[in-house]
Every structure is written in structure tokens, then in C-alpha cells.
Write an enzyme that holds these catalytic residues in place. Structure first.
Site, PDB file in Angstrom:
ATOM      1  CD  GLU A 134       4.785 -24.769  -9.341  1.00 46.77           C
ATOM      2  OE1 GLU A 134       4.813 -24.639 -10.575  1.00 46.77           O
ATOM      3  OE2 GLU A 134       3.992 -24.183  -8.595  1.00 46.77           O
TER       4      GLU A 134
ATOM      5  CG  HIS B   2       7.289 -20.058  -7.275  1.00 45.64           C
ATOM      6  ND1 HIS B   2       6.548 -18.901  -7.429  1.00 45.64           N
ATOM      7  CD2 HIS B   2       6.493 -20.924  -6.604  1.00 45.64           C
ATOM      8  CE1 HIS B   2       5.357 -19.080  -6.877  1.00 45.64           C
ATOM      9  NE2 HIS B   2       5.299 -20.297  -6.366  1.00 45.64           N
TER      10      HIS B   2
ATOM     11  CG  HIS C  57       4.190 -18.169  -2.101  1.00 44.72           C
ATOM     12  ND1 HIS C  57       3.620 -19.260  -1.462  1.00 44.72           N
ATOM     13  CD2 HIS C  57       4.299 -18.529  -3.397  1.00 44.72           C
ATOM     14  CE1 HIS C  57       3.405 -20.237  -2.336  1.00 44.72           C
ATOM     15  NE2 HIS C  57       3.825 -19.820  -3.526  1.00 44.72           N
TER      16      HIS C  57
ATOM     17  CD  GLU D 142      19.975   0.636  -5.617  1.00 47.40           C
ATOM     18  OE1 GLU D 142      20.589   1.647  -5.966  1.00 47.40           O
ATOM     19  OE2 GLU D 142      20.363  -0.510  -5.876  1.00 47.40           O
TER      20      GLU D 142
ATOM     21  CG  HIS E  69       0.756 -18.638  -6.949  1.00 45.48           C
ATOM     22  ND1 HIS E  69       0.670 -19.752  -7.734  1.00 45.48           N
ATOM     23  CD2 HIS E  69       1.707 -18.924  -6.033  1.00 45.48           C
ATOM     24  CE1 HIS E  69       1.517 -20.667  -7.304  1.00 45.48           C
ATOM     25  NE2 HIS E  69       2.159 -20.188  -6.276  1.00 45.48           N
TER      26      HIS E  69
HETATM   27  O1  2HA Z   1       5.656 -25.469  -3.923  1.00 43.94           O
HETATM   28  O2  2HA Z   1       4.622 -22.612  -4.182  1.00 43.94           O
HETATM   29  O3  2HA Z   1       3.328 -22.879  -6.414  1.00 43.94           O
HETATM   30  C1  2HA Z   1       4.500 -24.847  -3.531  1.00 43.94           C
HETATM   31  C2  2HA Z   1       4.207 -23.713  -4.422  1.00 43.94           C
HETATM   32  C3  2HA Z   1       3.423 -23.982  -5.608  1.00 43.94           C
HETATM   33 ZN    ZN Z   2       3.758 -20.970  -5.257  1.00 43.75          ZN
END
Ligand code: 2HA
Ligand code: ZN
Length: 268
Positions: free
Chosen positions: A118, A141, A143, A172, A213
Site C-alpha cells: 500500500e 490503516h 481492519h 466522545e 475492508h
Molecule cells: O496490508 O490490509 O489492505 C494488508 C492490507 C491491505
Molecule cells: Zn486492509
């Protein structure tokens, strides 16, 4: 004398990255190699570090990043796991230097760990934020299970709906994430299309949700970007807990939400 490990300012940033990488794993937001981090550490770079040769031949970038010429970033490694970044940041990530043309990079420390796939997306965001005069230092980033779950519902993908519902779960959220959440329709992970769609939301939001995602947050401090996502995740958990108990959470009223704006000096 190790010129990286003895650099107090730089190691302070690296320690915060390790700390947050550990939280991402503990939260269950970082399965396998899920998520990635980039932090602009240029301000910590001494002349001694600047004189280090790259550990690898120059690696071309797919775009030219005019606002990142000569900048240094700590970046998590491709295929690397957050739970190991937490323990050994220089075995699972590296410090890269963008060349003076802004179109290639080298790896300067500590090991030749190749950056996340990324990287072009992250650099696009750092570059864009500089271009519009909001020099952020961090792109995070990850998940988060609960926020991704909500992105599977059409109701939450409508303009403004996600922020409105999450804000209304606890004060909050309104206070910590005052610029709301941008929603990015599903795109293939790692593509420049996903990066471009994200950038279009960064004028208005510091946090964006990638449909089905994950979440991306930009900011000045890695701990604060984590806190923003964590607060939204808390709201999502409250919403889902209420739904699991069989009722629709009432949510704070518009009046209650609006009353926070002057008290906490929030942007509207
Ligand atoms: O690095 O999360 O979006 C793995 C990820 C790709
Ligand atoms: Zn990801």
C-alpha cells in the site's frame, strides 16, 4: 554507535508505532498481515542519517510525489504482521527515503524490509495532505471488525449516515472524530483507484471507511489516529450490542449532539 537507536526523537516515534501495532493486534483488528502504517519521520532525521547509503538499489514509484521529495518515512513491511511489528519494528518495517525527484525511494534503516504494497497509496495521501497545506505525519490503516460489519449494511453507507449513527451512541465520538467519516465504495485493496477515492474524502474527513475492508485514518500522531478509530469502534459496539439485545438504540438527539459543538469548540 548506532545512529538510529541513539536518536531519541526518532526512537520515540518508533516506540509509539510499536505500541499502536500491539493494540491493533490485541483489538483483533490485524489478522495475518492486515493493516499497514506509515509515519513521516523527516523531522527526526539527523545529517548523520542523511548520509547513510540505501541498503537496496533505488526502487521506482508509480507516481511522482512532489511534496515528499527527500522525506523519510517509517513504513510497515509487505506481508508483515502487526503482532511482530509491535515487538521488532525494524525486522517488520523500515525507514525509507524518497529521492530528490520524488519518483523513487531507497531503504536506509535498519534492514532491507520491503514496504507495504500500500506504499503508493500511503504516499499519495501524505503528498496530497501536504499539497493542501495540512501536513499530516501519519497514515494508519486497519481492519476493525465492528466498523467493517456496519459497512455491510446499505443503511450505513448513505452519505452522512455512519457518522450520524456512531456520533449519537456516545458524546466522545462526536468530540474525538468531529469531522465525521468518509465512506469509500468497495475497491480492490492496494490499488491507486482506492487511494484516489480516499484522497477525495480527506478534505472533509480524517477517518474513512473502506466498504467491506477496513478503516484509514490520517493525523499528526499515531496514538491519536488509533484513539479516533478506537472511539468509533466503541460506538459501533454499543450499536451492535443494543441490536443483539433486541432493540434499536435510541441515540443522542440532534439537540444533544449540537450542544457539544460550542462547549468543545468543534468544527461543523
Ligand atoms: O496490508 O490490509 O489492505 C494488508 C492490507 C491491505
Ligand atoms: Zn486492509
Amino acid at each position: 554507535m548506532n545512529i538510529i537507536r541513539t536518536n531519541v526523537a526518532l526512537m520515540h516515534e518508533i516506540d509509539k508505532i510499536s505500541e499502536v501495532a500491539g493494540y491493533l493486534w490485541e483489538k483483533g483488528w490485524a489478522e495475518r498481515n492486515g493493516g499497514n502504517i506509515s509515519v513521516n519521520v523527516t523531522e527526526c532525521i539527523t545529517n548523520e542519517i542523511k548520509s547513510l547509503p540505501s541498503l537496496v538499489p533505488a526502487i521506482p514509484l508509480p507516481l511522482q510525489f512532489d511534496y515528499l521529495r527527500g522525506n523519510y518515512f517509517y513504513v510497515t513491511g509487505t506481508g508483515k504482521r502487526m503482532r511482530y511489528v509491535a515487538k521488532a519494528p525494524f525486522e517488520h518495517g523500515s525507514i525509507i527515503r524518497i529521492n530528490d525527484e520524488g519518483n523513487a525511494y531507497g531503504i536506509v534503516a535498519e534492514n532491507p524490509v520491503m514496504p507495504t504494497s500500500e506504499l503508493p497509496s500511503h504516499l499519495s495521501m501524505h503528498n496530497y495532505m501536504r499539497e493542501i497545506g495540512k501536513g499530516i505525519q501519519v497514515v494508519l490503516h486497519t481492519h476493525p471488525t465492528d466498523l467493517i460489519a456496519l459497512s455491510h449494511s446499505k443503511k450505513f453507507l448513505e452519505e452522512g449516515a455512519m457518522a450520524r449513527i456512531l456520533w449519537s451512541m456516545i458524546p466522545e465520538s462526536r468530540i474525538v472524530v468531529p469531522r465525521g467519516i468518509g465512506i469509500i465504495p468497495y475497491e480492490i485493496p492496494g490499488t491507486l483507484e482506492l487511494a484516489a477515492a480516499t484522497i477525495r474524502q480527506l478534505d472533509k474527513h480524517d477517518v474513512v471507511l473502506w466498504e467491506k475492508h477496513g478503516v484509514l485514518c490520517v493525523g499528526d500522531d499515531i496514538v491519536e489516529t488509533f484513539d479516533a478509530i478506537d472511539t468509533l469502534s466503541k460506538s459501533a459496539q454499543i450499536y451492535l450490542t443494543a441490536r443483539q439485545a433486541g432493540f434499536d438504540p435510541q441515540g443522542m438527539t440532534d439537540e444533544q449532539l449540537d450542544a457539544l459543538v460550542p462547549v468543545f469548540n468543534l468544527p461543523v
